[in-house]
Write a protein that holds these residues in place. Sequence first.
Motif, PDB file in Angstrom:
ATOM      1  N   VAL A  34       0.832  -1.224   0.000  1.00 17.32           N
ATOM      2  CA  VAL A  34       0.000   0.000   0.000  1.00 17.32           C
ATOM      3  C   VAL A  34       0.857   1.261   0.000  1.00 17.32           C
ATOM      4  CG1 VAL A  34      -1.877  -1.183   1.193  1.00 17.32           C
ATOM      5  CG2 VAL A  34      -0.139  -0.001   2.539  1.00 17.32           C
ATOM      6  N   TYR A  35       2.101   1.179  -0.459  1.00 15.25           N
ATOM      7  CA  TYR A  35       3.020   2.304  -0.329  1.00 15.25           C
ATOM      8  C   TYR A  35       2.552   3.592  -1.013  1.00 15.25           C
ATOM      9  CZ  TYR A  35       7.197   5.089   0.050  1.00 15.25           C
ATOM     10  OH  TYR A  35       8.063   6.106   0.357  1.00 15.25           O
ATOM     11  N   PRO A  36       1.996   3.551  -2.237  1.00 14.94           N
ATOM     12  CA  PRO A  36       1.514   4.812  -2.834  1.00 14.94           C
ATOM     13  C   PRO A  36       0.499   5.536  -1.949  1.00 14.94           C
ATOM     14  CG  PRO A  36       1.638   3.096  -4.499  1.00 14.94           C
ATOM     15  CD  PRO A  36       1.900   2.422  -3.184  1.00 14.94           C
ATOM     16  N   LEU A  37      -0.334   4.788  -1.246  1.00 15.39           N
ATOM     17  CA  LEU A  37      -1.282   5.398  -0.314  1.00 15.39           C
ATOM     18  C   LEU A  37      -0.549   6.084   0.827  1.00 15.39           C
ATOM     19  CD1 LEU A  37      -3.989   2.576  -0.050  1.00 15.39           C
ATOM     20  CD2 LEU A  37      -3.796   4.411  -1.738  1.00 15.39           C
ATOM     21  N   LEU A  65      -2.981  11.432  -5.378  1.00 11.51           N
ATOM     22  CA  LEU A  65      -2.346  10.384  -6.177  1.00 11.51           C
ATOM     23  C   LEU A  65      -2.300  10.784  -7.655  1.00 11.51           C
ATOM     24  CD1 LEU A  65      -3.842   7.134  -4.590  1.00 11.51           C
ATOM     25  CD2 LEU A  65      -1.452   7.841  -4.549  1.00 11.51           C
ATOM     26  N   LEU A  66      -3.378  11.394  -8.142  1.00 11.26           N
ATOM     27  CA  LEU A  66      -3.407  11.823  -9.543  1.00 11.26           C
ATOM     28  C   LEU A  66      -2.434  12.971  -9.792  1.00 11.26           C
ATOM     29  CD1 LEU A  66      -7.248  11.677 -10.297  1.00 11.26           C
ATOM     30  CD2 LEU A  66      -5.470  10.083 -11.061  1.00 11.26           C
ATOM     31  N   GLN A  67      -2.338  13.917  -8.845  1.00  9.27           N
ATOM     32  CA  GLN A  67      -1.382  15.017  -8.976  1.00  9.27           C
ATOM     33  C   GLN A  67       0.054  14.499  -9.000  1.00  9.27           C
ATOM     34  OE1 GLN A  67      -1.555  18.227  -9.465  1.00  9.27           O
ATOM     35  NE2 GLN A  67      -3.774  18.550  -9.392  1.00  9.27           N
ATOM     36  N   ILE A  68       0.347  13.571  -8.115  1.00 12.21           N
ATOM     37  CA  ILE A  68       1.704  13.000  -8.074  1.00 12.21           C
ATOM     38  C   ILE A  68       2.014  12.307  -9.392  1.00 12.21           C
ATOM     39  CG2 ILE A  68       3.189  11.300  -6.955  1.00 12.21           C
ATOM     40  CD1 ILE A  68       1.660  11.816  -4.360  1.00 12.21           C
ATOM     41  N   PRO A  75       7.174   6.806 -10.512  1.00 15.16           N
ATOM     42  CA  PRO A  75       8.222   6.920  -9.482  1.00 15.16           C
ATOM     43  C   PRO A  75       7.832   7.851  -8.334  1.00 15.16           C
ATOM     44  CG  PRO A  75       9.211   6.982 -11.662  1.00 15.16           C
ATOM     45  CD  PRO A  75       7.722   7.030 -11.866  1.00 15.16           C
ATOM     46  N   GLY A  76       6.969   8.830  -8.612  1.00 16.75           N
ATOM     47  CA  GLY A  76       6.530   9.713  -7.549  1.00 16.75           C
ATOM     48  C   GLY A  76       5.734   8.994  -6.480  1.00 16.75           C
ATOM     49  N   TRP A  77       5.029   7.936  -6.878  1.00 15.43           N
ATOM     50  CA  TRP A  77       4.262   7.149  -5.908  1.00 15.43           C
ATOM     51  C   TRP A  77       5.178   6.360  -4.982  1.00 15.43           C
ATOM     52  CZ3 TRP A  77       0.016   4.635  -9.518  1.00 15.43           C
ATOM     53  CH2 TRP A  77      -0.909   5.623  -9.869  1.00 15.43           C
ATOM     54  N   TYR A  78       6.437   6.223  -5.369  1.00 16.48           N
ATOM     55  CA  TYR A  78       7.376   5.435  -4.566  1.00 16.48           C
ATOM     56  C   TYR A  78       8.548   6.289  -4.085  1.00 16.48           C
ATOM     57  CZ  TYR A  78       4.717   1.408  -6.059  1.00 16.48           C
ATOM     58  OH  TYR A  78       3.695   0.506  -6.248  1.00 16.48           O
TER      59      TYR A  78
END
Length: 363
Positions: A34-37, A65-68, A75-78
Amino acid sequence: MPTQSKPIKPPQQLTPFGAALAGALGACFSNAVVYPLDVAKTRIQATSSNAKGKRKDDLTMLSVLLQIFKHEGIPGWYRGFAATMLNTFSMQYAYFFFYSFIRTSYIKRLAAKLPPGSPAPALSTAAELTLGAVAGGLSQIFTIPVSVIATRQQVGRSVKTASAIDEKSMLKDEEARGDDDSFVNVARDIIREDGVTGLWLGIKPGMVLTVNPAITYGVYERVKTLLLLAKLKAGSVDKLTPGMTFLVGALSKTLATVVTYPYIMAKVRIQARSPDADAAQDEGLLAPTSQASGQPRKVKNPGALGLLIRVLRREGISGWYQGMSAQIIKAVLSQALLFVSKEQFEHWALTIMLLFSTLTAKS
């Protein structure tokens, strides 16, 4: 006549080391899923809801999440993944180790006062909470520097502007920063800004938050015991199904999150240094400096209580719970996955311990 080596007996139950290893591996697995969260909820918590150009609709988990994704891609989610996993492993390892060691020692002391052959005494809810808080406090002291670095990496440096997810500031920050958000560089920045003690930012609210895992595991063990007793009375199997384990884990973590959330938010903002200088100056939180020095004035960290008071004045009571839904979604999923997979990771830990003892005996 050749001497025969004694057969190696596999460990019947996990030692504190094994329990810590199983807990840490399980926590890393559940958090990685669940890391992106986790990144999204951290940025929401670090951003003031009345920041310039920000609406509350911009601070939902989906919108963040959409902005990132729009500006940083997948890669921004991680962002900060390695540091967060290191923090998760070290934090959970330390917590499970201290908790298992302290709990086992406490039960042995209680059992020593009972007649021989008596079953192990059941701990009260108060005892479970106390033991969990002590274990959490000890683990916080050793692991919070990695937590501070991981938080800074997740939010990036745009948190020092009006908003951590403001589009213009984010793009400008990304161009200026380049690849300067590595673990070592972030640590250097923290030390340069706040000194070595900056690596322990948020230690006080962190100590308060030791009641979070204590409440989680205390409620979990209590509800689990009641359900197992009900199953035994009904003549059913003395084991919870994965679905029931998931629900009990989700319930316990939700309760703990709701109770402690204001301090969770305060800890993130302190570690990210998200309070802007204008707000601090308006409330007399800036350290006095000489105008002749030409040095920029530094913002004095108000501490968790001071930050919560400031948020209350500027955003109302709802400011204390900004991002709580994101925190609950992430925390509940992560904790429930941990509880469901905990038994499997305990089996793996036992296997690793047996393999280690075999190799040690051969050497």
